[in-house]
Design a protein around this motif. Structure first.
Motif, PDB file in Angstrom:
ATOM      1  N   PHE A 106       0.633  -1.278  -0.013  1.00  0.00           N
ATOM      2  CA  PHE A 106      -0.234   0.157  -0.093  1.00  0.00           C
ATOM      3  C   PHE A 106       1.049   1.309  -0.022  1.00  0.00           C
ATOM      4  O   PHE A 106       0.426   2.277  -0.661  1.00  0.00           O
ATOM      5  CB  PHE A 106      -0.841  -0.138   1.338  1.00  0.00           C
ATOM      6  CG  PHE A 106      -1.698   1.350   1.280  1.00  0.00           C
ATOM      7  CD1 PHE A 106      -2.712   1.713   0.586  1.00  0.00           C
ATOM      8  CD2 PHE A 106      -1.305   2.116   2.414  1.00  0.00           C
ATOM      9  CE1 PHE A 106      -3.276   2.862   0.914  1.00  0.00           C
ATOM     10  CE2 PHE A 106      -1.777   3.307   2.800  1.00  0.00           C
ATOM     11  CZ  PHE A 106      -3.005   3.609   1.756  1.00  0.00           C
ATOM     12  N   SER A 107       1.954   1.420   0.828  1.00  0.00           N
ATOM     13  CA  SER A 107       2.625   2.541   0.881  1.00  0.00           C
ATOM     14  C   SER A 107       3.720   2.612  -0.104  1.00  0.00           C
ATOM     15  O   SER A 107       4.568   1.880  -0.455  1.00  0.00           O
ATOM     16  CB  SER A 107       3.442   2.596   2.329  1.00  0.00           C
ATOM     17  OG  SER A 107       4.142   3.782   2.582  1.00  0.00           O
ATOM     18  N   PRO A 108       3.846   3.915  -0.762  1.00  0.00           N
ATOM     19  CA  PRO A 108       4.682   4.008  -1.824  1.00  0.00           C
ATOM     20  C   PRO A 108       6.061   5.003  -1.345  1.00  0.00           C
ATOM     21  O   PRO A 108       7.213   4.926  -2.104  1.00  0.00           O
ATOM     22  CB  PRO A 108       3.857   5.021  -2.942  1.00  0.00           C
ATOM     23  CG  PRO A 108       3.088   5.893  -1.907  1.00  0.00           C
ATOM     24  CD  PRO A 108       2.557   4.988  -0.551  1.00  0.00           C
ATOM     25  N   THR A 109       5.830   5.341  -0.204  1.00  0.00           N
ATOM     26  CA  THR A 109       7.060   6.057   0.462  1.00  0.00           C
ATOM     27  C   THR A 109       7.243   5.903   1.802  1.00  0.00           C
ATOM     28  O   THR A 109       6.159   6.308   2.523  1.00  0.00           O
ATOM     29  CB  THR A 109       7.119   7.679  -0.092  1.00  0.00           C
ATOM     30  OG1 THR A 109       8.265   8.404   0.490  1.00  0.00           O
ATOM     31  CG2 THR A 109       5.826   8.138   0.252  1.00  0.00           C
ATOM     32  N   TYR A 110       8.391   5.388   2.316  1.00  0.00           N
ATOM     33  CA  TYR A 110       8.691   5.135   3.668  1.00  0.00           C
ATOM     34  C   TYR A 110      10.062   5.221   4.260  1.00  0.00           C
ATOM     35  O   TYR A 110      10.986   5.290   3.167  1.00  0.00           O
ATOM     36  CB  TYR A 110       7.999   3.837   3.983  1.00  0.00           C
ATOM     37  CG  TYR A 110       8.462   2.675   2.863  1.00  0.00           C
ATOM     38  CD1 TYR A 110       9.667   2.082   3.185  1.00  0.00           C
ATOM     39  CD2 TYR A 110       7.451   2.188   1.980  1.00  0.00           C
ATOM     40  CE1 TYR A 110      10.254   1.203   1.799  1.00  0.00           C
ATOM     41  CE2 TYR A 110       8.021   1.507   0.789  1.00  0.00           C
ATOM     42  CZ  TYR A 110       9.135   1.091   0.927  1.00  0.00           C
ATOM     43  OH  TYR A 110       9.669  -0.179   0.059  1.00  0.00           O
ATOM     44  N   ARG A 111      10.480   5.111   5.376  1.00  0.00           N
ATOM     45  CA  ARG A 111      11.709   4.875   5.908  1.00  0.00           C
ATOM     46  C   ARG A 111      11.538   3.551   6.609  1.00  0.00           C
ATOM     47  O   ARG A 111      10.436   3.200   7.240  1.00  0.00           O
ATOM     48  CB  ARG A 111      12.073   5.938   6.517  1.00  0.00           C
ATOM     49  CG  ARG A 111      11.419   6.252   7.969  1.00  0.00           C
ATOM     50  CD  ARG A 111      12.109   7.503   8.711  1.00  0.00           C
ATOM     51  NE  ARG A 111      11.167   7.782   9.751  1.00  0.00           N
ATOM     52  CZ  ARG A 111      11.489   7.252  11.298  1.00  0.00           C
ATOM     53  NH1 ARG A 111      12.511   6.284  11.385  1.00  0.00           N
ATOM     54  NH2 ARG A 111      10.662   7.708  12.126  1.00  0.00           N
TER      55      ARG A 111
END
Length: 326
Positions: A259-264
């Protein structure tokens, strides 16, 4: 959009349907159409029941298959056919038409927020999230609510909702233009940015930003056309090591990554000789905290001890949830 918005939109479409003389002249058909548009306007979100199973299943599938191309064709028949059980004398083609309009409008407006939908399935599993409208927008909700009040006061709903929907079309166009300006402004700081993720807020003049360059991830906010930078993180690809691969096999982290396209991400050894892997979605920032997370705890042999994905607004709450799951 949120459930309350889909409900008032269902009422609004029923008001618009009164432009059809056969609907306007029949209180029975008005009731049948209203029931149809209310149910159909919320039908794609019936997958919310997946929350009863667990967050991983919900996150992976919400706004997925129920918002897909086959579902958009199937829902109108299911809803309008079901309505004939309660309104046996209703004119079915009319119910089918307004059920189809309601379902399409639900999916269409959902693609404009940061969450998005998989509206092109099965042709593509890509999430379409335009990041233009907040999941709850006061203008959209308020204009529909005003139309309902006018309808109750005796004002003909058909012409009222024509004016409202023309106004909302112009509002969407304006918001799209505002987002483009925000992206253009952010790119002036980082011309080499590969992606600029924009999340709208309740306020027209405030947007959340994540700017991805080849080396860094920059979390920022655009407010009154002024960009304020908060944190920056090194953009590190997910490593292909045994610890991370074991963590990625967990259903909660797998759902998060789908689901998440941008993360750390963070990976560290714990005091109990195990490992903890944490992913944080950078699109959602609230008072300096990132509430949408996935966390996996493993023992020394890389067996998953406990895991969680979802929305939490404090470290204490997250730890409590992990203990409950354990």
């Amino acid at each position: 959009m949120d459930t309350s918005t889909h409900i008032v939109m269902g009422v609004g479409l029923a008001g618009l349907a009164t432009l059809d003389p056969h609907v306007a002249s029949s209180p029975y058909m008005q009731s049948a159409v209203l029931a149809t548009t209310l149910v159909a306007s919320n039908a794609p979100d019936f997958d919310t029941v997946l929350k009863l199973r667990n967050n991983a299943v919900y996150i992976r599938h919400h706004r997925g298959i129920t918002h897909s191309l086959p579902a958009m064709m199937l829902w109108p028949f299911v809803v309008s056919g079901g309505m004939l059980l309660f309104f046996q004398n209703a004119y079915w083609p009319t119910l089918l038409l307004w059920a189809a309009i309601s379902v399409f409008l639900h999916v269409f407006v959902d693609i404009f927020n940061a969450y998005g939908t998989q509206a092109l399935r099965p042709a593509s599993n890509r999430w379409i999230a335009l990041g233009v409208i907040n999941i709850f927008d006061p203008i959209i909700f308020g204009s529909h609510a005003a139309g309902i009040l006018l309808w109750l006061a005796g004002v003909p709903p058909g012409p009222t909702y024509i004016v409202i929907y023309v106004g909302l079309i112009l509002y969407y166009i304006w918001r799209i233009g505002q987002k483009k300006q925000v992206v253009k402004h952010a790119r002036s700081y980082y011309p080499t940015a590969s992606h600029i993720f924009v999340s709208p807020t309740l306020r027209w003049n405030k947007w959340h930003l994540v700017i991805r360059t080849p080396e860094m991830l920059h979390v920022a906010q655009s407010k009154d056309k002024v960009i304020t930078f908060f944190e920056s993180y090194t953009f590190d690809p997910i490593p292909n090591d045994p610890v991370m691969q074991a963590a990625k096999s967990d259903k909660n982290l797998s759902a998060f990554l789908s689901f998440s396209p941008t993360y750390r991400w963070e990976m560290e050894a714990t005091d109990t000789d195990g490992y903890e892997v944490r992913f944080v979605d950078l699109r959602y920032r609230s008072n300096g905290y990132y509430p949408f997370v996935a966390i996996v705890k493993m023992d020394q042999e890389l067996n998953i001890v406990t895991s969680y994905t979802g929305w939490v607004y404090s470290e204490e709450t997250l730890r409590k949830k992990l203990k409950v799951i354990t």
